[in-house]
Motif scaffolding. Structure first.
Motif, PDB file in Angstrom:
ATOM      1  N   GLU A  38      -0.334  -1.044   6.850  1.00  0.00           N
ATOM      2  CA  GLU A  38      -1.046  -0.761   5.601  1.00  0.00           C
ATOM      3  C   GLU A  38      -2.131  -1.773   5.287  1.00  0.00           C
ATOM      4  OE1 GLU A  38       0.136  -0.645   0.961  1.00  0.00           O
ATOM      5  OE2 GLU A  38       1.363   0.590   2.267  1.00  0.00           O
ATOM      6  N   GLY A  39      -1.943  -3.002   5.625  1.00  0.00           N
ATOM      7  CA  GLY A  39      -2.942  -4.027   5.315  1.00  0.00           C
ATOM      8  C   GLY A  39      -2.847  -4.487   3.870  1.00  0.00           C
ATOM      9  N   THR A  40      -3.943  -4.991   3.367  1.00  0.00           N
ATOM     10  CA  THR A  40      -3.999  -5.529   2.012  1.00  0.00           C
ATOM     11  C   THR A  40      -3.857  -4.414   0.994  1.00  0.00           C
ATOM     12  OG1 THR A  40      -5.435  -7.319   2.758  1.00  0.00           O
ATOM     13  CG2 THR A  40      -5.422  -6.845   0.392  1.00  0.00           C
ATOM     14  N   ARG A  41      -2.964  -4.615   0.038  1.00  0.00           N
ATOM     15  CA  ARG A  41      -2.748  -3.641  -1.040  1.00  0.00           C
ATOM     16  C   ARG A  41      -3.503  -4.125  -2.268  1.00  0.00           C
ATOM     17  NH1 ARG A  41       2.972  -0.717  -2.572  1.00  0.00           N
ATOM     18  NH2 ARG A  41       2.657   0.146  -0.492  1.00  0.00           N
ATOM     19  N   ILE A  42      -4.380  -3.257  -2.780  1.00  0.00           N
ATOM     20  CA  ILE A  42      -5.240  -3.592  -3.909  1.00  0.00           C
ATOM     21  C   ILE A  42      -4.759  -2.828  -5.139  1.00  0.00           C
ATOM     22  CG2 ILE A  42      -7.609  -3.517  -4.770  1.00  0.00           C
ATOM     23  CD1 ILE A  42      -8.442  -3.497  -1.742  1.00  0.00           C
ATOM     24  N   GLY A  43      -4.442  -3.547  -6.184  1.00  0.00           N
ATOM     25  CA  GLY A  43      -3.934  -2.938  -7.411  1.00  0.00           C
ATOM     26  C   GLY A  43      -5.061  -2.555  -8.348  1.00  0.00           C
ATOM     27  N   THR A  44      -5.336  -1.263  -8.433  1.00  0.00           N
ATOM     28  CA  THR A  44      -6.398  -0.773  -9.316  1.00  0.00           C
ATOM     29  C   THR A  44      -5.780  -0.351 -10.647  1.00  0.00           C
ATOM     30  OG1 THR A  44      -6.240   1.452  -8.363  1.00  0.00           O
ATOM     31  CG2 THR A  44      -7.861  -0.058  -7.392  1.00  0.00           C
ATOM     32  N   VAL A  45      -5.199  -1.335 -11.308  1.00  0.00           N
ATOM     33  CA  VAL A  45      -4.493  -1.109 -12.569  1.00  0.00           C
ATOM     34  C   VAL A  45      -5.058  -2.021 -13.649  1.00  0.00           C
ATOM     35  CG1 VAL A  45      -2.352  -0.303 -11.527  1.00  0.00           C
ATOM     36  CG2 VAL A  45      -2.678  -2.736 -11.873  1.00  0.00           C
ATOM     37  N   LEU A  62     -15.237  -1.091   3.962  1.00  0.00           N
ATOM     38  CA  LEU A  62     -14.106  -1.826   4.529  1.00  0.00           C
ATOM     39  C   LEU A  62     -13.097  -0.896   5.195  1.00  0.00           C
ATOM     40  CD1 LEU A  62     -13.416  -4.542   1.801  1.00  0.00           C
ATOM     41  CD2 LEU A  62     -14.371  -4.883   4.096  1.00  0.00           C
ATOM     42  N   SER A  63     -12.969   0.329   4.678  1.00  0.00           N
ATOM     43  CA  SER A  63     -11.990   1.266   5.241  1.00  0.00           C
ATOM     44  C   SER A  63     -12.322   1.629   6.688  1.00  0.00           C
ATOM     45  CB  SER A  63     -11.921   2.544   4.397  1.00  0.00           C
ATOM     46  OG  SER A  63     -13.056   3.376   4.613  1.00  0.00           O
ATOM     47  N   ARG A  64     -13.533   1.389   7.119  1.00  0.00           N
ATOM     48  CA  ARG A  64     -13.939   1.703   8.487  1.00  0.00           C
ATOM     49  C   ARG A  64     -13.558   0.601   9.468  1.00  0.00           C
ATOM     50  NH1 ARG A  64     -19.690   2.972   6.099  1.00  0.00           N
ATOM     51  NH2 ARG A  64     -19.037   4.609   4.673  1.00  0.00           N
ATOM     52  N   ASP A  65     -13.265  -0.608   8.943  1.00  0.00           N
ATOM     53  CA  ASP A  65     -13.005  -1.751   9.814  1.00  0.00           C
ATOM     54  C   ASP A  65     -11.708  -2.505   9.528  1.00  0.00           C
ATOM     55  OD1 ASP A  65     -15.479  -1.486  11.211  1.00  0.00           O
ATOM     56  OD2 ASP A  65     -16.498  -2.401   9.506  1.00  0.00           O
ATOM     57  N   ALA A  66     -11.031  -2.172   8.446  1.00  0.00           N
ATOM     58  CA  ALA A  66      -9.843  -2.937   8.059  1.00  0.00           C
ATOM     59  C   ALA A  66      -8.784  -2.016   7.476  1.00  0.00           C
ATOM     60  CB  ALA A  66     -10.222  -3.998   7.028  1.00  0.00           C
ATOM     61  N   ASN A  67      -7.535  -2.391   7.654  1.00  0.00           N
ATOM     62  CA  ASN A  67      -6.443  -1.672   7.010  1.00  0.00           C
ATOM     63  C   ASN A  67      -6.315  -2.181   5.587  1.00  0.00           C
ATOM     64  OD1 ASN A  67      -5.972  -0.499   9.459  1.00  0.00           O
ATOM     65  ND2 ASN A  67      -4.102  -1.617   9.892  1.00  0.00           N
ATOM     66  N   LEU A  68      -6.352  -1.263   4.632  1.00  0.00           N
ATOM     67  CA  LEU A  68      -6.178  -1.631   3.238  1.00  0.00           C
ATOM     68  C   LEU A  68      -5.693  -0.419   2.462  1.00  0.00           C
ATOM     69  CD1 LEU A  68      -9.336  -1.384   1.214  1.00  0.00           C
ATOM     70  CD2 LEU A  68      -9.636  -1.558   3.663  1.00  0.00           C
ATOM     71  N   SER A  69      -5.232  -0.680   1.263  1.00  0.00           N
ATOM     72  CA  SER A  69      -4.767   0.412   0.403  1.00  0.00           C
ATOM     73  C   SER A  69      -5.140   0.107  -1.035  1.00  0.00           C
ATOM     74  CB  SER A  69      -3.251   0.600   0.529  1.00  0.00           C
ATOM     75  OG  SER A  69      -2.568  -0.561   0.116  1.00  0.00           O
ATOM     76  N   VAL A  70      -5.277   1.172  -1.803  1.00  0.00           N
ATOM     77  CA  VAL A  70      -5.498   1.058  -3.236  1.00  0.00           C
ATOM     78  C   VAL A  70      -4.394   1.839  -3.919  1.00  0.00           C
ATOM     79  CG1 VAL A  70      -7.994   0.744  -3.101  1.00  0.00           C
ATOM     80  CG2 VAL A  70      -7.069   3.042  -3.334  1.00  0.00           C
ATOM     81  N   GLY A  71      -4.011   1.391  -5.100  1.00  0.00           N
ATOM     82  CA  GLY A  71      -2.947   2.119  -5.763  1.00  0.00           C
ATOM     83  C   GLY A  71      -2.738   1.715  -7.200  1.00  0.00           C
ATOM     84  N   CYS A  72      -1.810   2.443  -7.808  1.00  0.00           N
ATOM     85  CA  CYS A  72      -1.374   2.160  -9.164  1.00  0.00           C
ATOM     86  C   CYS A  72       0.084   2.600  -9.297  1.00  0.00           C
ATOM     87  CB  CYS A  72      -2.282   2.833 -10.187  1.00  0.00           C
ATOM     88  SG  CYS A  72      -1.961   4.573 -10.384  1.00  0.00           S
ATOM     89  N   TYR A  73       0.570   2.627 -10.508  1.00  0.00           N
ATOM     90  CA  TYR A  73       1.993   2.842 -10.746  1.00  0.00           C
ATOM     91  C   TYR A  73       2.427   4.302 -10.816  1.00  0.00           C
ATOM     92  CZ  TYR A  73       1.168  -1.892 -12.496  1.00  0.00           C
ATOM     93  OH  TYR A  73       0.769  -3.185 -12.629  1.00  0.00           O
ATOM     94  N   CYS A  74       1.515   5.214 -11.073  1.00  0.00           N
ATOM     95  CA  CYS A  74       1.866   6.619 -11.303  1.00  0.00           C
ATOM     96  C   CYS A  74       2.643   7.205 -10.124  1.00  0.00           C
ATOM     97  CB  CYS A  74       0.617   7.455 -11.547  1.00  0.00           C
ATOM     98  SG  CYS A  74      -0.348   6.922 -12.967  1.00  0.00           S
ATOM     99  N   GLU A  75       3.607   8.031 -10.449  1.00  0.00           N
ATOM    100  CA  GLU A  75       4.438   8.624  -9.409  1.00  0.00           C
ATOM    101  C   GLU A  75       3.683   9.680  -8.606  1.00  0.00           C
ATOM    102  OE1 GLU A  75       8.758  10.890  -8.902  1.00  0.00           O
ATOM    103  OE2 GLU A  75       8.133  10.179 -10.873  1.00  0.00           O
ATOM    104  N   HIS A  76       2.883  10.506  -9.279  1.00  0.00           N
ATOM    105  CA  HIS A  76       2.210  11.616  -8.613  1.00  0.00           C
ATOM    106  C   HIS A  76       0.705  11.403  -8.612  1.00  0.00           C
ATOM    107  CE1 HIS A  76       5.987  13.754  -8.515  1.00  0.00           C
ATOM    108  NE2 HIS A  76       6.128  13.514  -9.805  1.00  0.00           N
TER     109      HIS A  76
END
Length: 133
Positions: free
Chosen positions: A16-23, A93-107
């Motif tokens: 997954e790489g770096t997880r970025i919290g967009t909250v 960055l998504s073309r060269d590195a593993n990363l993710s964006v997310g928040c708390y919502c279930e769906h």
């Protein structure tokens, strides 16, 4: 080396790489030292989170029209140079590195993550599962 859109607090994918919290706010009752180890996020990035009022509007949306109003308002909030540059950066960055964006919502379908996915896709982001595209 794809981008993933995830629910924070969920188990991480092996690559997954770096997880970025967009909250807007850090998780309640979690120490800063446990943000990463608890699978919340590695970096807090509230510039891509809805304002408190917009978030409330999204959570209270019950009809497709109300959800569309939330999406329009959130996209308007993201129409700043800082947010636009941030979306551009994540897409590249998504073309060269593993990363993710997310928040708390279930769906994701009823979450600002769905809007971020759309905006990132429009900028050519590479998502997990379509790396060959």
């Amino acid at each position: 080396m794809p981008l993933r859109v995830v629910q924070q607090g969920s188990p991480r994918a092996a690559d997954e790489g770096t997880r970025i919290g967009t909250v807007r706010r850090p998780p309640r009752g979690v120490s800063k030292a446990a943000f990463s180890s608890g699978n919340w996020y590695d970096v807090w990035f509230p510039v891509l989170a809805p304002s408190a009022d917009t978030l409330k509007q999204g959570r209270e949306a019950e009809t497709p029209q109300q959800w569309s109003a939330f999406v329009r308002k959130f996209k308007a909030e993201l129409n700043t140079p800082e947010a636009q540059q941030s979306l551009d950066l994540l897409a590249v960055l998504s073309r060269d590195a593993n990363l993710s964006v997310g928040c708390y919502c279930e769906h994701e379908s009823r979450c600002h993550r769905s809007v971020l996915r759309e905006l990132l896709a429009a900028r050519g982001a590479v998502f997990a599962g379509d790396e060959t595209a």
